[in-house]
Design an enzyme around this catalytic site. Sequence first.
Site, mmCIF file in Angstrom:
data_model
loop_
_atom_site.group_PDB
_atom_site.id
_atom_site.type_symbol
_atom_site.label_atom_id
_atom_site.label_comp_id
_atom_site.label_asym_id
_atom_site.label_seq_id
_atom_site.Cartn_x
_atom_site.Cartn_y
_atom_site.Cartn_z
ATOM 1 N N GLU A 143 2.393 0.829 -4.909
ATOM 2 C CA GLU A 143 1.500 0.054 -5.531
ATOM 3 C C GLU A 143 1.635 -1.579 -5.158
ATOM 4 O O GLU A 143 0.796 -2.500 -5.107
ATOM 5 C CB GLU A 143 1.615 -0.188 -7.286
ATOM 6 N N ASP A 144 2.863 -1.668 -4.334
ATOM 7 C CA ASP A 144 3.201 -2.872 -3.963
ATOM 8 C C ASP A 144 2.357 -3.373 -2.854
ATOM 9 O O ASP A 144 1.745 -4.415 -2.789
ATOM 10 C CB ASP A 144 4.653 -3.266 -3.420
ATOM 11 N N TYR A 145 2.217 -2.340 -1.734
ATOM 12 C CA TYR A 145 1.303 -2.738 -0.589
ATOM 13 C C TYR A 145 -0.284 -3.057 -1.142
ATOM 14 O O TYR A 145 -0.961 -3.854 -0.617
ATOM 15 C CB TYR A 145 1.345 -1.492 0.222
ATOM 16 N N LEU A 181 4.726 -6.186 1.941
ATOM 17 C CA LEU A 181 5.257 -6.700 0.769
ATOM 18 C C LEU A 181 6.116 -5.397 -0.025
ATOM 19 O O LEU A 181 5.809 -4.338 0.343
ATOM 20 C CB LEU A 181 4.144 -6.923 -0.108
#
Length: 408
Positions: free
Chosen positions: A243-245, A216
């Site tokens: 933060e996306d992962y 992501l």
Amino acid sequence: MNRLRALLGVDWLFILACIAILAWSIVWLMYLAAFIYGKVHLHGTVTVDGEKSCLPGVSITKPLGSSDDPNLAENLSSFFQLDYPKYELLFCIQDRTSTDLIELVNGLIAKHPLVDARVFIGAQNAVINPKVNNMLNAYDQAKYPLFMISDAGIKTQPDALTDMVNHMTDKVGIVHQVPVMCDGDLRFSRQVEQLWFGGAQARVYMAANAFGVNCLTSMSCIFRKKILDEEGGLRSLGCYLGEDYFLAQVIINKGWRLVLCSQPALQNPGLSSIKSYQARMSRWMYLRHTQVPILILLEPLQEHIFLGPFTALAVYYMFSIQPYIFLPLHFLSWLIADYILLTVMQNKRPAFSIFSYSKAWFFRELSPLYLIPRTMSTKYVVWAGKKFLVRYGGTAEHAHEQKKVCQM
């Protein structure tokens, strides 16, 4: 070598040759998976089953840093023209002194009075991640069950939000878009970025999604807010720079699916340079290695500048094919394959010539010779004008504080 083979009873050259050929074959399989998945999944017609008015509401947050980008107004304006029945735009302006940016956003809101839009000025200072700090006010006051994060450099199509929500079926917790670069000016740096996102990055991104691997990027994604709220909300991700992962991992770990929608995220930056491109690649590589440490070993194996010579020696050892025959064929085949994948990702041929593409491609392929040693030789990452130390596992701290702020 013969004495070592006799002592250990193992032909280590044969094993290394098998590893090289296996890695080369896996990268080709990744390309084929990306090509097939892209052809089947991307750029489909967006339709709605039932009444469009029954679609759930979406809160779209736009974290903004500055007004320097000449394409910013065009990008933000595209979100006021979404063909979607119920959504709100939440503009997050990091710095209270960014008067030009505040004026730009307020002007767009005044120009589109029928669109539900609000402005949040001044980032919180609650967590380490600057982007999360900037979005916290909007997140806390979002009024819809679906929450979308969309970067300032993204330009959207009118039916893009409908496409994303269509993919938010009962078992799905998060929907994201694969990032590609819009056609823009013909600067060399823009071409390098365009073919990287449409070639090398797309190969990994599309193959990962085809096999259900978390890849992501929060450039453009939409998720069920209640899932993250159960884990402490957006603040719970603030100790990570990537933060996306970890957003995706939280949702996957709770039994929900991660799904790629059919429309790509259209990056439309007005500013680009080789220096900024290399800084971004180095930062992302650094974060990948801290989040998933095994990539320190695996990532060089999918870079052609390392994989090509390694495989050429293996093929020579195994099949007596000379490297001067294998290597040109290796690079030529990948140059063509990346061009084909680029056309799939963009759904058209690139605006620049084959000659320009070839120059940009060879520059991109040679970049790991510089970027990987550069990334591996530092403990710090610079982002949003600040310097951070990132621990293995992904947690971060300000470099000058040397104090860990959260645990896995």
